[in-house]
Design an enzyme around this catalytic site. Structure first.
Site, mmCIF file in Angstrom:
data_model
loop_
_atom_site.group_PDB
_atom_site.id
_atom_site.type_symbol
_atom_site.label_atom_id
_atom_site.label_comp_id
_atom_site.label_asym_id
_atom_site.label_seq_id
_atom_site.Cartn_x
_atom_site.Cartn_y
_atom_site.Cartn_z
ATOM 1 N N LYS A 103 -17.248 11.912 2.418
ATOM 2 C CA LYS A 103 -16.091 11.285 1.756
ATOM 3 C C LYS A 103 -15.949 9.840 2.226
ATOM 4 O O LYS A 103 -16.590 9.437 3.208
ATOM 5 C CB LYS A 103 -14.829 12.083 2.073
ATOM 6 C CG LYS A 103 -14.471 12.146 3.544
ATOM 7 C CD LYS A 103 -13.298 13.087 3.778
ATOM 8 C CE LYS A 103 -13.061 13.261 5.259
ATOM 9 N NZ LYS A 103 -11.674 13.436 5.611
ATOM 10 N N ARG A 154 -1.170 20.614 6.664
ATOM 11 C CA ARG A 154 -1.458 19.558 5.691
ATOM 12 C C ARG A 154 -1.664 20.211 4.328
ATOM 13 O O ARG A 154 -0.883 20.014 3.431
ATOM 14 C CB ARG A 154 -2.690 18.778 6.163
ATOM 15 C CG ARG A 154 -3.021 17.575 5.356
ATOM 16 C CD ARG A 154 -4.112 16.737 5.996
ATOM 17 N NE ARG A 154 -5.420 17.399 6.018
ATOM 18 C CZ ARG A 154 -6.545 16.818 6.439
ATOM 19 N NH1 ARG A 154 -6.536 15.580 6.900
ATOM 20 N NH2 ARG A 154 -7.692 17.467 6.419
ATOM 21 N N HIS A 204 -8.859 24.086 8.797
ATOM 22 C CA HIS A 204 -9.181 22.802 9.436
ATOM 23 C C HIS A 204 -8.390 22.696 10.724
ATOM 24 O O HIS A 204 -7.223 23.068 10.778
ATOM 25 C CB HIS A 204 -8.825 21.660 8.478
ATOM 26 C CG HIS A 204 -9.309 20.312 8.928
ATOM 27 N ND1 HIS A 204 -10.603 20.073 9.328
ATOM 28 C CD2 HIS A 204 -8.664 19.111 9.040
ATOM 29 C CE1 HIS A 204 -10.733 18.781 9.656
ATOM 30 N NE2 HIS A 204 -9.570 18.185 9.502
ATOM 31 N N ARG A 262 -18.430 21.574 9.017
ATOM 32 C CA ARG A 262 -18.278 20.390 8.147
ATOM 33 C C ARG A 262 -18.213 19.157 9.049
ATOM 34 O O ARG A 262 -17.204 18.925 9.707
ATOM 35 C CB ARG A 262 -16.990 20.485 7.321
ATOM 36 C CG ARG A 262 -16.827 21.770 6.514
ATOM 37 C CD ARG A 262 -15.506 21.740 5.742
ATOM 38 N NE ARG A 262 -14.359 21.486 6.584
ATOM 39 C CZ ARG A 262 -13.613 22.426 7.170
ATOM 40 N NH1 ARG A 262 -13.895 23.706 6.989
ATOM 41 N NH2 ARG A 262 -12.589 22.091 7.928
ATOM 42 N N TYR A 271 -5.489 -20.824 10.217
ATOM 43 C CA TYR A 271 -4.117 -20.678 9.728
ATOM 44 C C TYR A 271 -3.117 -20.580 10.872
ATOM 45 O O TYR A 271 -3.326 -19.824 11.824
ATOM 46 C CB TYR A 271 -3.985 -19.409 8.882
ATOM 47 C CG TYR A 271 -4.655 -19.511 7.529
ATOM 48 C CD1 TYR A 271 -4.318 -20.518 6.631
ATOM 49 C CD2 TYR A 271 -5.629 -18.588 7.150
ATOM 50 C CE1 TYR A 271 -4.940 -20.601 5.396
ATOM 51 C CE2 TYR A 271 -6.247 -18.665 5.912
ATOM 52 C CZ TYR A 271 -5.901 -19.682 5.047
ATOM 53 O OH TYR A 271 -6.505 -19.762 3.827
ATOM 54 N N CYS A 314 -9.362 -15.123 8.920
ATOM 55 C CA CYS A 314 -8.996 -15.414 7.524
ATOM 56 C C CYS A 314 -9.522 -14.282 6.632
ATOM 57 O O CYS A 314 -10.141 -13.341 7.112
ATOM 58 C CB CYS A 314 -9.607 -16.725 7.060
ATOM 59 S SG CYS A 314 -9.356 -18.116 8.169
ATOM 60 N N MET A 315 -9.306 -14.436 5.315
ATOM 61 C CA MET A 315 -9.736 -13.369 4.407
ATOM 62 C C MET A 315 -11.259 -13.169 4.411
ATOM 63 O O MET A 315 -11.740 -12.038 4.408
ATOM 64 C CB MET A 315 -9.241 -13.663 2.983
ATOM 65 C CG MET A 315 -9.407 -12.501 2.042
ATOM 66 S SD MET A 315 -8.900 -12.855 0.360
ATOM 67 C CE MET A 315 -7.149 -13.053 0.524
ATOM 68 N N ASP A 316 -11.994 -14.279 4.431
ATOM 69 C CA ASP A 316 -13.454 -14.179 4.286
ATOM 70 C C ASP A 316 -14.219 -14.794 5.452
ATOM 71 O O ASP A 316 -15.448 -14.761 5.471
ATOM 72 C CB ASP A 316 -13.900 -14.924 3.011
ATOM 73 C CG ASP A 316 -12.957 -14.657 1.870
ATOM 74 O OD1 ASP A 316 -12.923 -13.508 1.408
ATOM 75 O OD2 ASP A 316 -12.220 -15.583 1.462
HETATM 76 C C1 LIG Z 1 -11.149 19.193 5.883
HETATM 77 C C2 LIG Z 1 -12.087 18.350 6.692
HETATM 78 N N1 LIG Z 1 -13.177 18.938 7.224
HETATM 79 C C3 LIG Z 1 -14.046 18.238 7.965
HETATM 80 C C4 LIG Z 1 -13.853 16.886 8.224
HETATM 81 C C5 LIG Z 1 -14.842 16.148 9.075
HETATM 82 O O1 LIG Z 1 -14.266 15.740 10.273
HETATM 83 P P1 LIG Z 1 -15.100 14.934 11.379
HETATM 84 O O2 LIG Z 1 -15.363 13.592 10.799
HETATM 85 O O3 LIG Z 1 -14.169 14.865 12.540
HETATM 86 O O4 LIG Z 1 -16.342 15.700 11.638
HETATM 87 C C6 LIG Z 1 -12.732 16.255 7.711
HETATM 88 C C7 LIG Z 1 -12.493 14.848 8.004
HETATM 89 O O5 LIG Z 1 -11.443 14.336 8.147
HETATM 90 C C8 LIG Z 1 -11.806 17.008 6.916
HETATM 91 O O6 LIG Z 1 -10.720 16.456 6.402
#
Ligand SMILES: Cc1ncc(COP(=O)(O)O)c(C=O)c1O
Length: 395
Positions: free
Chosen positions: A56, A154, A183, A239, A283, A328-330
């Protein structure tokens, strides 16, 4: 540059990438895909179960498509993302591996999810009904993973409701209950008992489902930190995000030395000037020279993800030097105190190694008062990403 290479046969792209200097770039990321493959293999070895690569947020800033392809080339099966759009992007780039959307997906996407074999997370009855109605009236099925709230508070069904919910959801046409997961809120803090408590709750839920003959086939719970601190929670899959990128889950949960960080952030010197004592820089003149000083401008700013805080440091000519004045921005300005022979075009490292020195994402996070996750996820889209294979033998 990354786009330029898109569409090239991968072997050819690799040939170019490993040999390429990139003088035309002013500000860029180098992503070591061999490091990611190495980290993926390490996670498989240590967890002794299937590892879903959490890609992600543009693979934590590293590049969604290229990281996913690299993990798959290293034997990876599963991918996990937060939002449906991220899964759809994988599919439109011909990445057909099983992918789980771990966040909420509006019912408007369910038919595409069913068609593209994208797994959705389920945690409420109304959405379950909507998914079911939309899919089964068209003779389709969507695979879902039930999310259980064991303490993160959550998303998720409460443990007391899971059995009823699962019985009900299993009877809905158009849904296939492929997985169940939870989680952890504090897996990176091995000394607190929260995770043990969450695991116990989850185990109770699984035992209840098992007795009722309702346990979905794929059970998963652990993030990166839990792989190291709570190996008993590996189940059918873990995960992993942060460890895949070679970054430490937390100061209390440091990765073994076999993991390698994959991201380097670089910029260049674009201008050099000598300033007299008492001159303001940038700035609001948040820096003033106290003597005759050599100041250089570098091509990175807060729009790249380099935060506008005082006290930033960079590596130049294998030495550490400080950013002066406001970012700055860039662009921003650095002191050339103690550095001789600096020229326009010279490389500056903001995250990564130069000579024997290293600035890690963790160093930057400490200085910014945040976590390494936020540092890398904050790397802007506009930064070209140069993908490297440093370990040709194992790719
Ligand atoms: C539901 C879920 N599983 C797994 C992960 C992976 O976590 P990590 O980057 O700590 O391995 C995340 C990341 O935030 C998550 O939201």
């Amino acid at each position: 540059m990354a786009n330029l290479l898109f569409g090239l046969q991968e072997s050819k792209a690799r040939f170019i990438l490993v040999r390429m200097n990139h003088p035309a770039l002013t500000t860029w990321l180098e992503i070591d895909l061999s490091a990611i493959q190495n980290n993926y293999r390490e996670l498989c070895r240590i967890s002794r179960t299937k590892v879903a690569a959490v890609v992600k947020a543009n693979a934590y800033g590293h590049g969604l498509i290229e990281v996913s392809q690299a993990v798959i080339r290293a034997g990876g099966e599963w991918l996990a993302v937060a939002r449906f759009e991220e899964a759809a992007r994988l599919r439109s780039n011909w990445i057909l591996a099983p992918v789980l959307v771990m966040g909420y997906t509006p019912p408007e996407h369910v038919l595409e999810a069913a068609k593209e074999n994208i797994r959705l997370t389920l945690f409420d009855r109304q959405t379950a009904l909507q998914y079911s109605e939309l899919t089964h009236t068209r003779g389709m099925k969507v695979k879902v993973h039930l999310k259980v709230n064991t303490g993160m508070n959550r998303l998720g069904i409460s443990p007391e409701e899971v059995l009823d919910f699962t019985r009900w959801a299993a009877s809905l046409p158009g849904l296939e209950l492929e997985g169940i997961f939870t989680h952890f809120a504090r897996a990176d803090e091995p000394e607190v008992d929260t995770t043990d408590w969450q695991i116990r709750k989850f185990e109770e839920v699984l035992a209840g489902l098992h007795s009722a003959g309702l346990k979905p086939p794929l059970v998963h719970a652990s993030n990166s930190a839990a792989v190291f601190n709570f190996p008993q929670a590996a189940y059918d899959m873990v995960r992993c995000g942060i460890a895949l990128y070679g970054l430490h889950p937390s100061p209390e949960t440091m990765l073994p030395g076999t993991f390698k960080p994959a991201l380097t952030l670089k910029a260049r010197i674009t201008s050099i000037r000598d300033l007299a004592a008492g001159e303001g820089v940038g700035y609001n003149y948040r820096y003033r020279t106290t003597k005759t000083e050599k100041i250089a401008t570098i091509s990175i700013g807060y729009a790249d993800g380099f935060r506008r805080v005082m006290g930033n440091k960079v590596l130049l000519h294998k030495k550490e030097t400080r950013v002066v004045g406001s970012v700055c921005m860039d662009q921003c300005m650095i002191s050339l105190d103690g550095l001789a022979g600096v020229q326009v075009g010279d490389e500056v490292v903001l995250i990564g190694k130069q000579g024997s020195l290293q600035r890690t994402a963790e160093d930057v996070a400490r200085e910014w008062g945040t976590v390494n996750y936020e540092v890398v996820c904050g790397m802007a889209d506009r930064l070209p990403r140069i993908f490297l294979y440093t370990d040709e033998g194992k790719g």
